[in-house]
Design an enzyme around this catalytic site. Structure first.
Site, mmCIF file in Angstrom:
data_model
loop_
_atom_site.group_PDB
_atom_site.id
_atom_site.type_symbol
_atom_site.label_atom_id
_atom_site.label_comp_id
_atom_site.label_asym_id
_atom_site.label_seq_id
_atom_site.Cartn_x
_atom_site.Cartn_y
_atom_site.Cartn_z
ATOM 1 N NE ARG A 1 -0.574 -2.311 -3.743
ATOM 2 C CZ ARG A 1 -0.166 -1.643 -2.673
ATOM 3 N NH1 ARG A 1 0.803 -2.121 -1.920
ATOM 4 N NH2 ARG A 1 -0.719 -0.491 -2.338
ATOM 5 C CE LYS B 1 2.705 -5.487 1.974
ATOM 6 N NZ LYS B 1 1.597 -6.343 1.542
#
Ligand code: 9MG
Length: 260
Positions: free
Chosen positions: A238, A204
């Site tokens: 995840r 991210k």
């Protein structure tokens, strides 16, 4: 949890796995690398992403789900649409990963009767189209925690037992870098809700904002973030990079075995 994006516009690997065959091959690789769950998504939730209609989303995810069901690996479907939830459950999905925490009309009814299906309730401020415009909180940790507590209550009231739930603070979903860092630093605060925590930090932009690496070069920071999340109480991480994440988590897990 290994990530399979069957989308043309996901922030990290959009387009790469658009074809069904390529997505299935990628999924098999992640199984070989040791994934315990696969999360298949047919609509990107990255900031500014485009809406995908139900038929298109079903066309993307169902063939991949159907091809993988026989592997026996638990499959999560990343969707906020009740129609996609229903079809995915019929096709054998084990989990619904809803970044909108079952707030869309029809979603509670879509999942409630299927007692064997797990649900991930994620926090998001705003929508993927606008969420990064100007995220605002007075106290990020208590506000996200209050939101998750309210969603747990709402889904319980709709007949979904807490033992079917996983909660997720939603890193990057309507949050600045400082908000994300506060959440990661205090992730253990969420353990008091009594529901397993899922954390999604892999590749991210918050990681790139710290290291300066672009999205294709964020392996090391992603593994570090996954490990830190696990140390602070996450039960599911995840990730795109299953093999490296598994190796890092194996070290932490070995230290936890000593306490038993
Ligand atoms: C679909 N998706 C993208 N990022 C995610 C995250 O952090 N958590 C969950 N549950 N889903 C995510």
């Amino acid at each position: 949890m290994g990530i399979i994006n069957v989308t043309p516009d996901s922030f990290s690997d959009g387009g790469l796995y658009l074809s069904t065959q390529r997505a299935i091959a990628h999924a098999r690789d992640l199984i070989d690398e040791g994934a315990d769950i696969l999360d298949i998504g047919g609509e990107s939730t990255r900031p500014g992403s485009q809406y995908v209609n139900v038929d298109e989303e079903l066309n993307r995810v169902l063939p991949v789900l159907e091809a993988l069901v026989d592997t026996g690996i638990p499959i999560s479907i990343d969707t906020s649409k009740p129609e996609v939830m229903k079809h995915a459950i019929e096709a054998g999905a084990f989990m619904i990963n809803d970044v909108n925490a079952l707030r869309n009309p029809g979603t509670l009814e879509a999942v409630a009767p299927h007692k064997h299906v797990q649900i991930c309730l994620m926090h998001m401020q705003g929508t993927p189209q606008s969420m990064q415009a100007n995220p605002q909180y007075i106290d990020i940790v208590s506000e996200v925690k209050d939101f998750l507590r309210q969603r747990i209550h709402a889904v319980n009231t709709a007949g979904i037992a807490s033992n079917r739930l996983v909660i997720d603070p939603g890193f990057g979903f309507g949050k600045t870098l400082q908000h994300n860092l506060a959440l990661l630093n205090q992730l253990n605060e969420f353990t008091t809700l009594g529901i397993p925590i899922l954390a999604g930090l892999s590749r991210k932009s918050m990681l790139g904002a710290i290291t300066g690496n672009n999205v294709s070069q964020r392996l090391h920071e992603s593994v570090a973030a996954a490990l830190l999340a696990a140390v602070k109480g996450a039960r599911i991480v995840r990730v795109h990079d299953v093999k490296a994440s598994k190796a890092a988590l194996a070290i932490y897990n070995a230290t936890q075995e000593l306490d038993k």
